[in-house]
Design a protein around this motif. Structure first.
Motif, short mmCIF file in Angstrom:
data_model
loop_
_atom_site.label_atom_id
_atom_site.label_comp_id
_atom_site.label_asym_id
_atom_site.label_seq_id
_atom_site.Cartn_x
_atom_site.Cartn_y
_atom_site.Cartn_z
N LYS A 48 1.15 -1.49 -0.19
CA LYS A 48 -0.09 -0.38 0.44
C LYS A 48 1.27 1.18 -0.07
N ILE A 49 1.53 0.81 0.72
CA ILE A 49 2.91 2.38 1.36
C ILE A 49 3.20 2.38 -1.06
N MET A 50 3.61 1.46 -1.34
CA MET A 50 4.92 1.03 -2.53
C MET A 50 3.47 1.93 -3.27
N GLY A 51 2.23 1.64 -3.63
CA GLY A 51 1.03 2.50 -3.97
C GLY A 51 0.87 3.94 -4.23
N LEU A 52 1.07 3.64 -3.04
CA LEU A 52 0.69 5.58 -2.53
C LEU A 52 1.99 6.35 -3.29
N ASN A 53 3.36 6.07 -2.67
CA ASN A 53 4.61 6.83 -2.82
C ASN A 53 4.73 6.44 -4.48
N VAL A 54 3.51 6.05 -4.88
CA VAL A 54 3.92 6.12 -7.38
C VAL A 54 3.13 7.24 -7.31
N ALA A 55 2.49 7.06 -6.39
CA ALA A 55 0.48 8.14 -7.11
C ALA A 55 1.58 9.62 -6.49
N LEU A 56 2.13 9.99 -5.81
CA LEU A 56 2.76 10.93 -5.20
C LEU A 56 3.37 11.09 -5.94
N ASP A 57 4.68 10.56 -7.18
CA ASP A 57 5.00 10.74 -7.67
C ASP A 57 4.55 11.50 -8.82
N GLN A 58 4.13 11.00 -9.46
CA GLN A 58 3.50 11.13 -10.34
C GLN A 58 2.10 12.06 -10.14
N ASN A 59 1.63 12.44 -8.86
CA ASN A 59 1.57 13.79 -8.85
C ASN A 59 1.65 15.10 -8.69
N GLN A 60 2.89 14.58 -8.14
CA GLN A 60 4.31 15.36 -8.51
C GLN A 60 4.44 16.00 -9.68
N MET A 61 4.52 15.22 -10.44
CA MET A 61 5.49 15.37 -11.53
C MET A 61 4.32 16.25 -12.30
N TYR A 62 2.87 15.69 -12.27
CA TYR A 62 1.57 16.34 -13.22
C TYR A 62 1.98 18.39 -12.38
N SER A 63 2.29 18.19 -10.78
CA SER A 63 2.23 19.01 -10.85
C SER A 63 2.84 20.47 -11.45
N LYS A 64 4.49 20.46 -11.61
CA LYS A 64 5.07 20.63 -12.73
C LYS A 64 4.71 20.64 -13.93
N THR A 65 4.25 20.32 -14.54
CA THR A 65 3.49 20.57 -15.59
C THR A 65 2.54 21.67 -15.75
N ILE A 66 2.16 21.43 -14.64
CA ILE A 66 0.61 22.73 -14.17
C ILE A 66 0.89 24.12 -14.70
N ASN A 67 2.58 23.76 -13.88
CA ASN A 67 3.46 24.88 -12.92
C ASN A 67 4.12 25.64 -14.75
N ASP A 68 4.77 24.33 -15.63
CA ASP A 68 4.84 24.81 -16.52
C ASP A 68 3.69 25.93 -17.37
N ALA A 69 3.09 24.93 -17.28
CA ALA A 69 2.12 25.35 -18.69
C ALA A 69 0.78 26.65 -17.62
N ILE A 70 1.00 26.99 -16.72
CA ILE A 70 0.28 28.03 -16.03
C ILE A 70 1.46 29.23 -16.64
#
Length: 308
Positions: A48-70
């Motif tokens: 479960k922890i590994m799955g959550l960490n993968v989701a967190l890494d993916q979310n942080q990648m999306y955050s960088k994309t969103i910030n760049d797009a803004i």
């Protein structure tokens, strides 16, 4: 039923090993501040922890994309604001040249300033962000707009050298947006009243020609109405960029909330409650020390203890 010394020794060693393992595990948790340090500690929890960490890494990648797009849309908005200001100045000069009182020298001076303003407009639309041209479509490496001039140095139009594609960006799982980088949208417009298409480069060629011939009929009539359509088109594109920026800002807010929730969930599953864990350690140490104390008594027993 008689209990042999071997049974007592065996139970003692078993209990000592169990208590020792518990103390060791709790000490590792306190030193690492983590509930688990390897998958064998608790396979289901680790999964479960590994799955959550993968989701967190993916979310942080999306955050960088969103910030760049803004940032991209903010640079576009600023460029289009400057372009709108330049267009307004050109319109003022066209109106000035179209008046009956405007003499030849004034019209020529207006033409010179208009041509400078056209070059300024092109420079503005050739704005780049982080080394990427914001209105070049998928071709972000070369300036998308080029001013064309004749042998006399007069502007004869503007060429668009970019592509007709926008730039897609994935801002969350299964959700994508297109950055409005197709610069052709700024060049071409459609007049719903007349049903005619127009082009910014063609317009500027016609405008300079009319200024050269001092054609006040064209300047005050068709060229002025065409200019308003082209200028409104730039304003329309800017409003689309603004709407996209609002959507990206909302996505950024959701992303931040999701990231915070994921971090809290990982912490709940992975991090230890130090106060509670220390109390647990104290209890385990008490049991461990009691086991050792009882062991010393058992080990010291001999046949003489049973002789009266």
């Amino acid at each position: 039923m008689r209990i042999s010394n071997n049974i007592m020794y065996s139970d003692f060693i078993k209990n000592l090993g169990t208590n020792s393992s518990k103390v060791q595990k709790t000490m590792n948790q306190l030193s690492s501040f983590k509930e688990v340090s390897k998958s064998s500690d608790n396979p289901l929890l680790v999964s479960k922890i590994m799955g959550l960490n993968v989701a967190l890494d993916q979310n942080q990648m999306y955050s960088k994309t969103i910030n760049d797009a803004i940032s991209w849309t903010q640079v576009q908005d600023s460029a289009l604001n400057d372009a709108g200001t330049t267009m307004l100045r050109i319109r003022t000069l066209v109106q000035s040249s179209a008046t009956a009182t405007a003499g030849t020298d004034e019209v020529k001076a207006n033409k010179d300033e208009i041509q400078q303003s056209i070059s300024e407009l092109v420079d503005t639309l050739n704005t780049n962000f982080d080394g990427r041209y914001i209105f070049g479509g998928s071709n972000t490496n070369t300036p998308p707009y080029v001013v064309k001039k004749n042998s006399d140095g007069d502007i004869t139009g503007i060429d668009y050298q970019g592509t007709d594609q926008n730039l897609p960006r994935e801002i969350s799982e299964g959700v994508s947006v297109d950055l409005l980088s197709n610069g052709n949208n700024l060049m071409n417009t459609h007049d719903k009243t007349t049903g005619k298409d127009d082009n910014l480069g063609t317009y500027f060629n016609d405008l300079v020609s009319a200024l050269n011939s001092d054609d006040k009929t064209q300047l005050s009539g068709d060229l002025l109405s065409r200019f308003d359509n082209l200028s409104d088109n730039i304003t329309s594109v800017r409003s689309q960029v603004g709407a996209l920026e609002n959507r990206l800002s909302a996505a950024q807010s959701r992303n931040s909330t999701e990231t915070l929730n994921l971090k809290e969930e990982i912490s709940d599953k992975q991090d230890v409650d130090v106060a509670s864990k220390y109390m647990e350690y104290q209890n385990q140490m008490t049991a461990y020390q009691a086991t050792i104390a009882m062991g010393t008594k058992i080990m010291q027993t001999t046949v003489l203890n049973y002789l009266d």
